[in-house]
Scaffold this motif. Structure first.
Motif, short mmCIF file in Angstrom:
data_model
loop_
_atom_site.label_atom_id
_atom_site.label_comp_id
_atom_site.label_asym_id
_atom_site.label_seq_id
_atom_site.Cartn_x
_atom_site.Cartn_y
_atom_site.Cartn_z
N ALA A 205 0.75 -1.27 -0.01
CA ALA A 205 -0.28 0.14 0.15
C ALA A 205 0.91 1.33 -0.22
CB ALA A 205 -1.01 -0.13 1.31
N THR A 206 1.84 1.66 0.69
CA THR A 206 2.87 2.02 1.15
C THR A 206 3.64 2.35 0.21
OG1 THR A 206 2.72 1.73 3.12
CG2 THR A 206 4.60 3.02 1.96
N GLN A 207 4.04 1.51 -1.18
CA GLN A 207 4.86 1.40 -2.67
C GLN A 207 3.71 2.29 -2.73
OE1 GLN A 207 6.67 -2.09 -3.64
NE2 GLN A 207 6.91 -3.04 -2.00
N THR A 208 3.05 1.68 -3.35
CA THR A 208 1.71 2.53 -4.62
C THR A 208 1.77 3.56 -3.98
OG1 THR A 208 0.32 0.08 -3.94
CG2 THR A 208 -1.04 2.02 -5.28
N ARG A 209 1.34 4.04 -2.85
CA ARG A 209 1.09 5.07 -2.32
C ARG A 209 2.56 6.42 -3.01
NH1 ARG A 209 -0.82 4.27 2.29
NH2 ARG A 209 0.55 4.34 3.15
N ASN A 210 3.23 5.63 -2.72
CA ASN A 210 4.89 5.97 -3.09
C ASN A 210 4.90 7.34 -4.74
OD1 ASN A 210 5.92 5.74 -0.59
ND2 ASN A 210 7.19 4.80 -1.48
N ILE A 211 4.35 5.96 -5.70
CA ILE A 211 4.70 5.74 -6.63
C ILE A 211 3.31 7.22 -7.23
CG2 ILE A 211 4.13 4.55 -8.93
CD1 ILE A 211 5.46 2.44 -7.83
N ALA A 212 2.42 6.95 -6.53
CA ALA A 212 1.14 8.03 -7.08
C ALA A 212 1.80 8.65 -6.96
CB ALA A 212 0.33 7.29 -6.43
N THR A 213 2.46 9.53 -5.49
CA THR A 213 2.82 10.84 -5.23
C THR A 213 3.83 11.27 -6.10
OG1 THR A 213 2.16 10.59 -3.04
CG2 THR A 213 3.72 12.36 -2.97
N LEU A 214 5.21 10.71 -6.48
CA LEU A 214 6.12 10.96 -7.14
C LEU A 214 5.85 10.74 -9.28
CD1 LEU A 214 8.58 8.73 -5.83
CD2 LEU A 214 8.94 10.99 -6.38
N GLN A 215 4.91 10.83 -8.80
CA GLN A 215 3.76 10.57 -10.65
C GLN A 215 2.83 11.81 -10.50
OE1 GLN A 215 2.15 6.78 -11.22
NE2 GLN A 215 3.39 5.88 -12.47
N HIS A 216 2.34 12.29 -9.21
CA HIS A 216 1.17 13.47 -9.61
C HIS A 216 2.93 14.69 -9.64
CE1 HIS A 216 -1.53 16.06 -9.07
NE2 HIS A 216 -0.86 16.87 -7.99
N ALA A 217 3.28 14.53 -8.65
CA ALA A 217 4.87 15.62 -8.54
C ALA A 217 5.36 16.33 -9.71
CB ALA A 217 4.47 15.55 -7.15
N LEU A 218 5.76 14.78 -10.51
CA LEU A 218 7.15 15.15 -10.94
C LEU A 218 6.26 15.69 -12.42
CD1 LEU A 218 9.68 12.33 -10.07
CD2 LEU A 218 9.07 14.51 -9.14
N ALA A 219 5.00 15.49 -12.76
CA ALA A 219 4.03 15.84 -13.65
C ALA A 219 4.46 17.14 -14.18
CB ALA A 219 2.65 15.03 -13.60
#
Lengths: 211, 769
Positions: B514-528
């Motif tokens: 769950a944390t891993q999935t959240r990490n990816i989502a956070t990075l994808q959102h922020a780095l867009a």
């Protein structure tokens, strides 16, 4: 415990080299004595630097510039002004880099013995302990009037894994330093307006305080 | 049988030498048991050598030689000096988004991209920036680099050009060699999981220890070079050498003593030789039975077993003792027939005593029980069945009788049994002083030289895991990782207070899904955000590199535990992951340098348990010590009941009384001498009881003719005392406390045994079966 990264160590090597070269007046026997005689500014100095890194796969070099202060008993203050401001204090025990007072990187000899190994070389340089330096490097070079140039080739260990050679040149002070890295990258430092350190400004005093 | 025996010896006696193999896991919980075993196996196989010199190159050169020497010895399946250059960067690069640092994620989650990028750039240009710069086009945010550097344990240095791990201390640089031995220190009876070196798995710790010692002394020959080593094999090798030397000492001592005693009594070489026959048969059967039941024999069993000599020889000596008081019509067949009931009850009580050892779940005690009881039964059968045939024409020599007569006279001089009451006061005082010590450390001693070497290694290398650890369980891998997180949060303050110096858990690098999935989502959102690509362009990255970075982020994936353990980066965590268990999934959280065990034991997190094997084992030893004492009392009652049909209540009681007095007396002596009672001395009490009753039976059965019984019992107790007395001098603490109890108990049992005699005025009539 032993799946190790090399990045920290590489970085440490770099610091060590940097420090080494800033202060350097090393070479062997007569050559080293000749260089020693020419370097007049040693224990307390300040000046400006320009660092240019040429990295494969990048369109342009990474260029930064700023000021440095070196005091034998306090260490080295490396203040980068451009393109991103930060300052770093480097001693035999610790390295701390800060942005606007906030620590963004920290290395401690206690927890990272690799740093200690590097700072040993650093201390050898500061103390003019050529024997230590010659154990790690093959040193060659020439002296021409007031000017001198030395080439340091690492014999093995940490340095050899990272750099092919270090070239230093200067007169009363170190003026240029080139590091040819193993992977083809290179870093070129230019030092200018080097003068005795004099008294520290309040800001510098504050920055030198590590914690 | 002799063929089997011969075969066994040809293949080599499968002697198990590891003392830890005698201990139960100390855990009734199967999951914790497996965790303990996994940890021990890893630690048991692993031997660490540190080669120190004044400079790194000198240390590495010396270590190179030592490693080559170790490898050449053939005792190790793997010797690692230079770390394998698995592509850690490639595996880190693939996982950099899912496993990003919590601090990075927190910053980006709060919309501080600008701040984050500035800090990154500052580091890139700063004095530590060179590796970041080199990796800039592949990993612009240095996420993979961070991931790798988090795996670098504090205090450990690494020489990248050679791949050698270096430690610093004692004014030296030390190169670390890890050697995995072929022999399994914690062998699970041949279950070697298809190991290709399986053939060598029986060769014990000796080759490993020899190879390590050779490498150490060779390395130390170079001036300025020092060398240290630690590993289970060094301990077990030493312990097994001690044990083997003691088997010889006790065995030879017992044999010589027994032969001498019999010469004094029987004055016939043939009698001595024939007494040794049941002994030989007993030893053969015992070895065969034990190795076929357990697959191997532990050296400690042989140490205890060597003392079996003292008991197995008894049955023969009784027959010959009977011959001494005999007339011309004496025949061995008749003697055996007459003695059979006494012999039978003797065997029955002794075997009962030994089998009671098997009740404790200590593999060691079970082995001793099987070894001794099968041996005794074999000795009994040999005497009863073979003696009448073999000894048809035996002529007794009665010179030895004088010996017993003098002892009987001594007994006669004791004015009255009533004076025994006077002994009651010191006995009661002794019993009141009795205490127990069940500390596991009293089970074996650590060689001071090895101990000192290990202390130095511990000081140089503070990350060695301790025996105590946390067991984390959950219904699935996900829950285990989440619970680890909760545990780590509670451990952090203890780390800060230095109550424990370091903690190792799989979730330190690998968060739950769950944390891993959240990490990816956070990075994808922020780095867009366009600031990111502008930043990359500003640093000089090509459009190709920027697109590749974008594509990598879009394709970022999570990773489960199983795949993590298969990657170069995660392979080292295999030790920490227990995987599927009876109840779900489980992992270990290892601790180093525990300063405050109580603080750790007090941590309460769902599904998390603090496992302290040393404490658990000490508790277990205490529990079974009490059980042994209770068993002693219970078997006393059982034996009383066993005797009643034949001897009546009065006779049965008289048979029991000497043993009770002997046991209490021995305990009182322990108390008076300040010797602590432990599991082994408690079980020895059972043996005292069994043998003491044995002696009393012979006196009782001999009726009014107690001279022969006196001789027989005297010989019995002397041989027993010889062998167990030698055990009391053992340097193995377990054998020593066992031996001391038997020494005291049997001496007293011999002194009190005549109390069971049929008094001369008794109206009781001797019966024969």
């Amino acid at each position: 415990m032993n799946r190790l990264s090399t990045n920290k160590v590489f970085s440490l090597v770099r610091i060590g080299l940097l420090i080494t070269l800033l202060l350097t007046s090393s070479a062997k026997a007569a050559l080293l004595d000749d260089v020693k005689a020419r370097v007049t500014l040693k224990d307390a100095q300040r000046g400006e630097f320009r660092q240019e890194k040429r990295i494969a796969n990048l369109n342009k070099p990474l260029i930064s510039s700023g000021e440095f202060v070196y005091l034998k008993d306090k260490g080295l203050l490396w203040q980068i002004a451009k393109p991103y401001a930060s300052d770093a204090v480097i001693t035999s025990e610790t390295l701390i880099q800060r942005v606007k007072g906030k620590t963004i990187a920290r290395v401690d000899a206690k927890t990272q013995p690799g740093y200690g190994a590097v700072s040993r070389i650093f201390m050898a340089l500061v103390g003019n302990d050529w024997a230590v330096l010659e154990r790690d490097f093959t040193i060659s070079g020439k002296v021409d009037g007031k000017n001198w140039q030395l080439e340091l080739t690492p014999k093995g260990g940490l340095f050899a894994s990272f750099a092919n050679s270090l070239t230093l040149s200067g007169a009363a002070t170190l003026k240029q330093l080139d590091i040819a890295e193993k992977n083809g990258d290179s870093t070129h430092y230019t030092f200018s307006n080097v003068t005795p350190a004099g008294t520290l400004s309040a800001d510098e005093e504050r920055k030198f305080i590590l914690q | 049988m002799s063929i089997l025996l011969a075969n066994l010896f040809l293949r080599g006696l499968p002697v198990q030498t590891n003392l830890m193999a005698l201990l139960p896991s100390g855990e009734s919980d199967p999951v914790a048991q497996r965790a303990v075993r996994q940890l021990e196996q890893q630690i048991g196989e692993r031997h660490v050598l540190l080669i120190g010199a004044s400079t790194a190159p000198a240390a590495i050169a010396a270590a190179d030689q030592a490693a080559a020497q170790l490898l050449q010895s053939g005792a190790f399946s793997r010797v690692t000096l230079r770390q394998p250059r698995g592509d850690a960067f490639a595996s880190a690069k693939a996982l950099r988004y899912a496993l990003a640092k919590p601090e990075t994620i927190a910053l980006l989650k709060h919309g501080e991209l600008e701040q984050f990028l500035q800090d990154q750039a500052a580091q890139l240009y700063g004095p530590l920036g060179s590796l970041r710069a080199a990796l800039l086009s592949q990993d612009p945010l240095f996420l993979a680099g961070d991931l790798i550097s988090r795996r670098l344990a504090e205090g450990i240095d690494f020489d990248p050009s050679s791949g050698v791990v270096l430690l610093h201390g004692e004014n030296k640089v030390w190169a670390l060699i890890e050697a995995k031995s072929k022999t399994k220190a914690f062998d699970d009876s041949g279950n070697d999981g298809g190991n290709d070196e399986g053939n060598n798995a029986q060769s014990g710790p000796a080759p490993t220890a020899r190879a390590i010692k050779a490498a150490l002394s060779f390395a130390k020959h170079t001036p300025g070079v020092d060398a240290l080593a630690a590993g289970v094999a060094l301990h077990t090798d030493l312990a097994s050498k001690t044990a083997k030397a003691e088997i010889n000492r006790i065995g030879i001592g017992s044999w010589l003593g027994a032969v001498l005693l019999m010469w004094l009594a029987f004055r016939r070489v043939s009698a001595i030789l024939f007494c040794l026959i049941p002994l030989l048969v007993a030893t053969g059967v015992a070895i065969l039975a034990t190795s076929s039941v357990f697959g191997s024999i532990h050296v400690l069993t042989l140490v205890f077993g060597a003392s079996l000599i003292g008991v197995a020889i008894d049955y023969g000596t009784h027959c010959f003792a009977d011959s001494l008081g005999a007339d011309r019509n004496w025949s061995i067949a008749h003697a055996v027939q007459q003695l059979r009931p006494a012999l039978f009850y003797g065997v029955a009580t002794s075997v009962t005593g030994y089998l009671a050892l098997a009740i404790a779940p200590f593999p060691g005690l079970r082995e001793i029980a099987v070894f001794s009881s099968t041996g005794l039964i074999a000795a009994y059968l040999t005497v009863v069945m073979a003696f009448p045939v073999l000894l048809k024409h035996y002529q007794p020599n009665t010179k030895g009788m004088r010996l017993t007569e003098s002892i009987i006279k001594l007994y006669a001089q004791i004015p009255s049994k009533k004076y025994l009451v006077l002994l009651l006061i010191p006995a009661l005082y002794g019993l009141s002083q009795l205490r127990a010590n069940d500390d596991l450390h009293s089970f074996y001693t650590v060689d001071p030289e090895l101990g000192q070497m290990e202390q130095r290694i511990k000081a140089l290398f503070p990350h060695a895991p301790e025996n105590q650890f946390f067991l984390v369980e959950g219904r699935d891998a996900e829950q285990v990782l989440q619970r680890e997180n909760a545990l780590l949060a509670q451990l952090n303050p203890l780390l800060a207070q230095q109550k424990v110096s370091s903690v190792r858990a799989i979730s330190q690098q690998l968060p739950d899904m769950a944390t891993q999935t959240r990490n990816i989502a956070t990075l994808q959102h922020a780095l867009a955000a366009p600031q990111y690509s502008a930043w990359l362009r500003e640093l000089g990255l090509s459009e190709t590199a920027i697109n590749a970075d974008r594509a990598a982020l879009a394709a970022a994936k999570t990773i489960d535990v199983q795949s993590w353990l298969e990657r170069d980066l995660g392979r080292g965590d295999a030790l920490l992951w227990l995987g599927k268990t009876e109840r779900g999934y489980a992992s270990l959280v290892l601790l180093s340098n525990i300063k405050d065990k109580n603080a750790l034991a007090q941590i309460r997190v769902d599904g998390v348990r603090f496992v302290d094997r040393v404490d658990d084992l000490s508790d277990l030893m205490a529990r079974y010590r009490n059980l042994a004492l209770a068993l002693t009392a219970a078997s006393l009652l059982a034996m009383l009941m066993l005797m009643v049909p034949r001897h009546g209540w009065r006779g049965a009681t008289l048979i029991i009384v000497p043993s009770v007095l002997a046991s209490l007396g021995a305990l009182a002596l322990f108390g008076l001498m300040g010797i602590a009672l432990n599991l082994f001395s408690a079980f020895a009490l059972l043996i005292v009881l069994a043998l003491g009753i044995d002696y009393a039976i012979f006196f009782r059965e001999s009726g009014e003719e107690s001279h022969c019984a006196m001789l027989g019992v005297m010989l019995d107790s002397s041989t027993t005392l010889l062998s167990f007395g030698l055990l009391a001098m053992s340097s193995l603490p377990a054998a020593q406390s066992f031996g001391l109890m038997v020494l005291f108990g049997i001496s007293l049992a011999f002194i009190f045994a005549p109390l069971a005699r049929v008094q001369s005025l008794s109206t009781q009539h001797q019966q024969t079966i």
